[in-house]
Write a protein that holds these residues in place. Structure first.
Motif, PDB file in Angstrom:
ATOM      1  N   VAL A  37       0.882  -1.185  -0.013  1.00  0.00           N
ATOM      2  CA  VAL A  37      -0.061   0.069  -0.089  1.00  0.00           C
ATOM      3  C   VAL A  37       0.887   1.217   0.048  1.00  0.00           C
ATOM      4  O   VAL A  37       0.546   2.279  -0.812  1.00  0.00           O
ATOM      5  N   SER A  38       2.021   1.327   0.786  1.00  0.00           N
ATOM      6  CA  SER A  38       2.646   2.389   0.794  1.00  0.00           C
ATOM      7  C   SER A  38       3.601   2.527  -0.375  1.00  0.00           C
ATOM      8  O   SER A  38       3.531   3.602  -0.918  1.00  0.00           O
ATOM      9  N   ALA A  39       3.915   1.402  -0.918  1.00  0.00           N
ATOM     10  CA  ALA A  39       4.768   1.513  -2.117  1.00  0.00           C
ATOM     11  C   ALA A  39       3.683   1.888  -3.360  1.00  0.00           C
ATOM     12  O   ALA A  39       4.245   2.912  -4.064  1.00  0.00           O
ATOM     13  N   SER A  40       2.597   1.625  -3.283  1.00  0.00           N
ATOM     14  CA  SER A  40       1.704   2.269  -4.383  1.00  0.00           C
ATOM     15  C   SER A  40       1.478   3.608  -4.237  1.00  0.00           C
ATOM     16  O   SER A  40       1.464   4.333  -5.226  1.00  0.00           O
ATOM     17  N   ILE A  41       1.194   4.164  -2.918  1.00  0.00           N
ATOM     18  CA  ILE A  41       1.077   5.498  -2.818  1.00  0.00           C
ATOM     19  C   ILE A  41       2.330   6.303  -3.223  1.00  0.00           C
ATOM     20  O   ILE A  41       2.237   7.372  -3.939  1.00  0.00           O
ATOM     21  N   SER A  42       3.464   5.513  -3.011  1.00  0.00           N
ATOM     22  CA  SER A  42       4.781   6.204  -3.431  1.00  0.00           C
ATOM     23  C   SER A  42       5.068   6.491  -4.784  1.00  0.00           C
ATOM     24  O   SER A  42       5.363   7.310  -5.359  1.00  0.00           O
ATOM     25  N   ASN A  43       4.504   5.316  -5.580  1.00  0.00           N
ATOM     26  CA  ASN A  43       4.661   5.368  -7.013  1.00  0.00           C
ATOM     27  C   ASN A  43       3.391   6.282  -7.562  1.00  0.00           C
ATOM     28  O   ASN A  43       4.073   6.938  -8.550  1.00  0.00           O
ATOM     29  N   GLY A 187      22.285   5.981  -1.640  1.00  0.00           N
ATOM     30  CA  GLY A 187      22.256   4.658  -1.503  1.00  0.00           C
ATOM     31  C   GLY A 187      21.699   4.070  -0.344  1.00  0.00           C
ATOM     32  O   GLY A 187      20.737   3.585  -0.588  1.00  0.00           O
ATOM     33  N   SER A 188      21.867   4.701   0.845  1.00  0.00           N
ATOM     34  CA  SER A 188      21.039   4.424   1.919  1.00  0.00           C
ATOM     35  C   SER A 188      19.670   4.640   1.803  1.00  0.00           C
ATOM     36  O   SER A 188      18.850   3.982   2.397  1.00  0.00           O
ATOM     37  N   ILE A 189      19.406   6.104   1.484  1.00  0.00           N
ATOM     38  CA  ILE A 189      18.254   6.432   1.174  1.00  0.00           C
ATOM     39  C   ILE A 189      17.143   5.608   0.569  1.00  0.00           C
ATOM     40  O   ILE A 189      16.219   5.201   0.664  1.00  0.00           O
ATOM     41  N   GLU A 190      17.936   4.984  -0.747  1.00  0.00           N
ATOM     42  CA  GLU A 190      17.326   4.383  -1.590  1.00  0.00           C
ATOM     43  C   GLU A 190      16.709   2.778  -1.052  1.00  0.00           C
ATOM     44  O   GLU A 190      15.928   2.451  -1.136  1.00  0.00           O
ATOM     45  N   ILE A 191      17.931   2.410  -0.225  1.00  0.00           N
ATOM     46  CA  ILE A 191      17.434   1.239   0.440  1.00  0.00           C
ATOM     47  C   ILE A 191      16.579   1.302   1.676  1.00  0.00           C
ATOM     48  O   ILE A 191      15.597   0.384   1.635  1.00  0.00           O
ATOM     49  N   ALA A 192      16.631   2.423   2.285  1.00  0.00           N
ATOM     50  CA  ALA A 192      15.496   2.729   3.277  1.00  0.00           C
ATOM     51  C   ALA A 192      14.131   2.614   2.671  1.00  0.00           C
ATOM     52  O   ALA A 192      12.979   2.238   3.118  1.00  0.00           O
ATOM     53  N   GLU A 193      13.940   3.546   1.410  1.00  0.00           N
ATOM     54  CA  GLU A 193      12.860   3.504   0.619  1.00  0.00           C
ATOM     55  C   GLU A 193      12.457   2.221   0.031  1.00  0.00           C
ATOM     56  O   GLU A 193      11.016   1.874   0.234  1.00  0.00           O
ATOM     57  N   PRO A 197       8.734   1.798   2.303  1.00  0.00           N
ATOM     58  CA  PRO A 197       8.218   2.808   0.831  1.00  0.00           C
ATOM     59  C   PRO A 197       7.886   3.926   1.612  1.00  0.00           C
ATOM     60  O   PRO A 197       6.820   3.952   2.581  1.00  0.00           O
ATOM     61  N   GLY A 198       8.242   5.213   1.368  1.00  0.00           N
ATOM     62  CA  GLY A 198       7.864   6.527   1.789  1.00  0.00           C
ATOM     63  C   GLY A 198       8.765   6.915   2.899  1.00  0.00           C
ATOM     64  O   GLY A 198       8.999   8.041   3.457  1.00  0.00           O
ATOM     65  N   PHE A 199       9.651   5.901   3.555  1.00  0.00           N
ATOM     66  CA  PHE A 199      10.754   6.466   4.636  1.00  0.00           C
ATOM     67  C   PHE A 199      11.745   7.291   4.193  1.00  0.00           C
ATOM     68  O   PHE A 199      12.148   8.149   4.776  1.00  0.00           O
ATOM     69  N   GLY A 200      12.102   7.075   2.859  1.00  0.00           N
ATOM     70  CA  GLY A 200      13.196   7.995   2.241  1.00  0.00           C
ATOM     71  C   GLY A 200      13.040   9.549   2.370  1.00  0.00           C
ATOM     72  O   GLY A 200      13.899  10.107   2.443  1.00  0.00           O
ATOM     73  N   LEU A 235       3.190  10.765   3.305  1.00  0.00           N
ATOM     74  CA  LEU A 235       3.594   9.322   3.046  1.00  0.00           C
ATOM     75  C   LEU A 235       4.709   8.942   4.248  1.00  0.00           C
ATOM     76  O   LEU A 235       4.727   7.966   4.792  1.00  0.00           O
ATOM     77  N   PHE A 236       5.495   9.512   4.329  1.00  0.00           N
ATOM     78  CA  PHE A 236       6.590   9.618   5.370  1.00  0.00           C
ATOM     79  C   PHE A 236       6.087   9.063   6.680  1.00  0.00           C
ATOM     80  O   PHE A 236       6.334   8.332   7.430  1.00  0.00           O
ATOM     81  N   ASN A 237       4.928   9.931   6.949  1.00  0.00           N
ATOM     82  CA  ASN A 237       4.250   9.756   8.555  1.00  0.00           C
ATOM     83  C   ASN A 237       3.696   8.472   8.609  1.00  0.00           C
ATOM     84  O   ASN A 237       3.563   7.773   9.381  1.00  0.00           O
ATOM     85  N   ILE A 238       3.136   8.304   7.214  1.00  0.00           N
ATOM     86  CA  ILE A 238       2.480   6.851   7.117  1.00  0.00           C
ATOM     87  C   ILE A 238       3.531   5.714   7.437  1.00  0.00           C
ATOM     88  O   ILE A 238       3.225   4.534   7.931  1.00  0.00           O
TER      89      ILE A 238
END
Lengths: 781, 227
Positions: A37-43, A187-193, A197-200, A235-238
């Motif tokens: 769900v988070s990845a979908s919103i992020s996309n 790189g780190s942000i991409e892995i976190a994301e 998803p949304g964390f980055g 999304l980050f908060n979610i």
């Protein structure tokens, strides 16, 4: 022989074995569905940026940019004077009327950057003079179309030369230059994301260090696409909630591993007495639980994928849902299931062998962690990592509190009054810290998450709504064509339909080296009140957005020098969604004179009219009139803006309700599994009550009391924990991620809603009876 | 003169199915126990002692035959009763003492003994619970939870609870099997004397010849043979 003994034991208790599989699968389901769900919103948010431009991290703007400027910059780069720069490209981006439609034309060097085959669907034979369009323009244009790209509606992508032709521009004219800058955190942000998803979005990118001539303006991707960035911030908060949901799922999986071990332990005990080594028994145990975990991961992946599609369909019914299980979500699901099971199982085996005390971490370690977390909360320089560390430590400390709390409450158990059967039920919740503490910790964490997020969302909504109330005092706003705006500003063209006209001039400036937006307008009491300042703004006063105040470390009453003028900060205002720090001055301020007289703003922009707002008793009539007179203007009713803004806000956060429900469901299953294990271990107690003549209705009452007891213990922990989560989200994480503070509102609705659902989940877990038929009357023969 | 039977067991049978094997644990068994009298059941492990007690308690359903228990103004037939009625019978008219796990761990000693009174809404008997515990030498343990009591103390509490309602029938499944000789004697004497004094029919399963010898009648069960 040993394996057969274990398998027979498990086969004779199929309900409990199935529950372990289902419980673990549900944990994985929640991980997978929250992720998807988070990845979908992020996309979806990424879709606001045309896919071809997504790889640029920054953009360079300059007044009357042309290809000579681009090549000069390229020469600098080739000479090694711009070491932070990895890649650069000339770009065209302008809106034009094509075939009677307003089309955003994007031009890029297709020799270097042809849209990839994956990102588009070819619809015809390739042509260098052809274009790529988004889905909405597919059948609308007369020119050859090469393919479909992921981009906002009304977007057209072409080679830069074709774009020049479409826009009627000279061959050397450019809009801006796209850059890819070196970012050590990328790189780190991409892995976190990828993992969450949304964390980055909340993690800061490296400060760009490009030694550019002063008339270049460097703009980040976030500044270039503010709507996407605001969405990402939500999304980050979610995603922070997703992290807590992951923790709850891990606790459930651990709980299943512990329950599994408790069921099989009597068999192990007897086998050990017969001479089988503990090491061998542990291998059998880990193999069996690992097998269940692997099956559960597969089941959870399938159900989680289905659940995510269903959730997205009900929360966003008008949008197509297309989700796929990528390698990251598979890694997260299988890794969570198998790793937590094996590590948790090994730990539980170790504890059972040595009958260690309930506490897994010494009090001193927990205290040190708590002190460190407090320090992280108080020290802004610890950044987002500090905020999340504090949340993790609080969760850990709270889960550590459960067993001692149960033991403490057990001492006072004789004080519990009321019906005897109710006493039995409630006291049972306190009586078995070993069996129940992990499950109660999971439930507490789920309720606390629900409280924290609900408090944050409610507080955010109140602040957002107040901001809209302040800002949307006018009825119609006009933006767009500069010449028309200047014309309206100069004359009272439609004075009969409005009672107030507010003209906003704006430019980008640098203050203490920081890029800011300067707004200049008539700051009388009415206008000032939109920013929470109730008087006329004096000519040497300045209003500063929260982000600007934080960036410049300014508070009310302090002084700030801008363009040589000393200004006093009269007030700070909240500005959710602003991407640049913003300062506002009155139209008679010395800054107006300075910038209006052509003072270099150190950016590419001139002081110009950005918008004009009208106060009117007849907004619809005014809107119609303005539309007829000035067709080039973008005109909007403020009431529409408010409604759309709040709808978007609510729709974005609606998903949090779903995620909280999943977390609570997972926690309820965890409690149910723990209660079932407890019942299996203590079936004789229940049998005794049956012998004494306790009937089914009374047993239901006792189970309800047990669930209520579990719920109460969980709420005792969850209430303060949830309020702390809410406070950290509002006052630590949001300011550090986005520069705005949300005033925490302790809304009774948020507290009652979370506690109520948590209590219902606990009662349901207590009431549900499974596998009772497996257990006959004791002492049958 | 022979006393009228309080408990009448008539040609009862009970079997278990173990895969394809049928095991007739109780087959065509009949006996009577008069009010205030006692019956001890002896036999090797697996001979059906506990099954018989569970049938008498109404915890298991009969395959064949019937059991009737004389209550104050009526006779209760197990055969005709559903699970709900049998549960009500246990609550109101049967006391039960097990070998282990006799007490509810989350209730204090006094609460454990008062539990039958509470279940039957007999508040008048609550004071009697303290008196009974005093008589059994447990006056200073009223507010303790069972986990703090010795095995002998726990059994005495269980006997007190079984006696509180003065039920017409008291069932005891190896009540002294877990106790040392001294405690065993103490608990057995308490059981037999209390039942005799209060006119309660006692059916007791035991491996102990000494305890069995205290009963008015003895019943010997043999290990069933599979068919």
């Amino acid at each position: 022989m040993i394996a057969r003994a274990i398998l027979r034991f498990l086969a004779r208790t199929p309900w409990s074995t199935a529950m372990a599989l289902i419980g673990m699968a549900l944990g994985v389901t929640s991980i997978v569905s929250v992720h998807l769900v988070s990845a979908s919103i992020s996309n979806r948010l990424d879709g606001l940026v045309p896919s071809t431009f997504a790889s640029y991290s920054h953009y360079l703007h300059r007044d009357e940019l042309d290809s000579a400027d681009y090549f000069a910059l390229r020469r600098l780069w080739r000479a090694g004077d711009l070491p932070a720069l990895k890649q650069l490209a000339p770009l065209v981006d302008e809106t034009s009327q094509i075939d009677g439609r307003s089309v955003r034309v994007l031009g890029t060097d297709l020799l270097a950057n042809l849209p990839s085959a994956n990102a588009n669907t070819l619809v015809g034979p390739f042509s260098w003079n052809g274009v790529w369009v988004d889905e909405s323009l597919k059948d609308q244009l007369s020119m050859p179309i090469n393919g479909i790209i992921d981009a906002p509606k009304g977007t057209l992508l072409a080679d830069i030369a074709t774009a020049h032709d479409l826009l009627g521009w000279p061959n050397n004219q450019l809009s801006y230059i796209g850059l890819v800058l070196n970012d050590p955190f990328a790189g780190s942000i991409e892995i976190a994301e990828k993992l969450l998803p949304g964390f980055g979005a909340g993690f800061p990118s490296a400060e760009p260090s490009l030694d550019l001539p002063p008339d270049w303006q460097l703009v980040s991707n976030a500044e270039q696409y503010p709507a996407r960035e605001f969405g990402k911030s939500i999304l980050f908060n979610i995603s922070a909630l997703g992290m807590l949901a992951l923790l709850v799922a891990w606790l459930l999986i651990y709980q299943v591993a512990v329950s599994w071990l408790r069921r099989i332990w009597p068999v192990f005990d007897r086998l050990h007495v017969l001479g089988v080594e503990w090491q061998q028994l542990r291998s059998y145990f880990l193999f069996s639980i690992g097998l269940v975990a692997s099956l559960a991961a597969l089941l959870g992946l399938a159900v989680g994928w289905w659940l995510a599609i269903w959730l997205l369909q009900i929360s966003m019914p008008r949008q197509a849902v297309n989700l796929s299980l990528d390698s990251w979500v598979i890694f997260k699901a299988v890794g969570s299931s198998v790793a937590v099971c094996l590590l948790g199982g090994a730990w539980a085996f170790h504890r059972s062998q040595r009958t260690v005390s309930h506490s897994t971490l010494p009090i001193s370690t927990t205290l040190i962690l708590l002190v460190t977390a407090t320090w992280c909360v108080l020290q802004p320089q610890t950044g987002l990592a500090g905020g999340f560390f504090a949340i993790a430590v609080l969760s850990l400390a709270a889960s550590q509190t459960i067993a001692p709390l149960l033991i403490g409450l057990k001492r006072w158990a004789s004080m519990i009054r009321g019906s005897y059967l109710m006493r039995i039920g409630v006291r049972e919740a306190l009586w078995h810290p070993r069996e129940l503490s992990v499950a109660i910790a999971g439930l507490s964490l789920a309720i606390a998450t629900a409280i924290g997020v609900a408090l944050m969302v409610d507080s955010f909504r109140v602040d957002f709504s107040q901001m809209l109330d302040h800002r949307l005092k006018y009825d119609v706003i006009a933006q767009g064509d500069a010449a028309t705006l200047n014309k309206i500003a100069a004359k009272n063209e439609v004075a009969r339909l409005y009672d107030r006209k507010q003209i906003y001039r704006t430019t980008d400036i640098r203050v203490a080296g920081l890029l800011m937006q300067l707004d200049i307008t008539r700051m009388d009491a009415f206008e000032s009140s939109r920013y929470g300042y109730s008087r006329n703004l004096a000519t040497n006063d300045i209003l500063v957005s929260e982000q600007a105040g934080r960036a410049l470390q300014l508070s009310v009453g302090e002084q700030l020098t801008v363009a040589g003028e000393v200004m006093t900060v009269a007030g700070l205002f909240s500005a959710f969604g602003d991407l640049k720090p913003r300062i506002i001055v009155d139209q008679h301020s010395p800054l107006t004179t300075a910038f209006g007289a052509g003072l270099k703003t150190k950016t590419n922009n001139r002081l110009q009219i950005d918008s004009i707002a009208f106060g009117s008793d007849q907004p619809d009539a005014l809107l119609t009139d303005l539309r007829q007179r000035f067709p080039k203007l973008e005109l909007r009713l403020q009431s529409d803006i408010r409604r759309v803004a709040l709808d978007t806000f609510d729709q974005t956060f609606a998903i949090t309700t779903v995620l909280i429900t999943i977390a609570l469901l997972v926690a309820a299953i965890s409690v149910y599994i723990a209660v079932t294990t407890m019942r299996l271990n203590r079936k004789t107690g229940r049998q005794l009550l049956n012998t004494l003549g306790v009937n089914r209705t009374e047993q239901l009452m006792m189970n309800t009391a047990l669930g209520t007891g579990l719920g109460l213990v969980a709420i005792i922990i969850a209430l303060p924990l949830g309020v702390m989560f809410g406070w950290i989200l509002c006052n630590v994480i949001n300011p550090r991620a986005f520069g705005w503070t949300i005033e925490l509102q302790l809304s009774a609705r948020a507290l009652l809603y979370a506690c109520g659902w948590g209590m219902l989940a606990a009662i349901a877990a207590g009431i549900l009876q499974g596998g009772g038929r497996e257990e006959g009357a004791f002492g049958e023969r | 003169m022979t006393k009228p039977a309080a408990l009448n067991v008539y040609k009862i049978s009970k079997h278990y199915q173990d895969g394809s094997r049928r095991i007739d644990v109780i087959a065509d068994l009949s006996f009577n126990v008069a009010a205030g009298e006692s019956l001890s059941i002896m036999g090797p492990s697996g001979s059906g002692k506990s099954t018989l007690l569970n049938l008498l308690a109404g915890l298991l359903e009969l395959d064949e035959g019937d059991i009737t228990l004389a209550l104050k103004d009526q006779s209760f037939s197990y055969r005709a009763a559903n699970e709900r009625s049998r549960t009500a019978l246990r609550r109101q008219s049967i006391g039960y003492v097990y070998q282990f796990f006799n007490l509810v761990p989350t209730l204090t000693v006094l609460e454990n003994v008062r539990l039958p009174a509470r279940l039957n809404h007999r508040r008048d008997l609550e004071r009697h619970a303290s008196t009974l515990l005093g008589e059994f030498g447990l006056a200073d343990r009223l507010n303790d939870f069972p986990e703090r009591l010795s095995g002998g103390e726990q059994q005495r509490v269980a006997v007190a609870r079984a006696l509180l309602l003065k039920p017409p029938l008291l069932l005891a499944d190896e009540p002294t099997g877990n106790l040392d000789a001294e405690n065993s004697k103490h608990v057995a004497e308490l059981l037999f004397s209390s039942c005799r004094e209060q006119n309660i029919s006692l059916v007791l399963a035991t491996h102990s010849n000494e305890v069995a010898a205290m009963a008015d009648t003895r019943l010997q069960l043999d290990r069933p043979s599979p068919s």
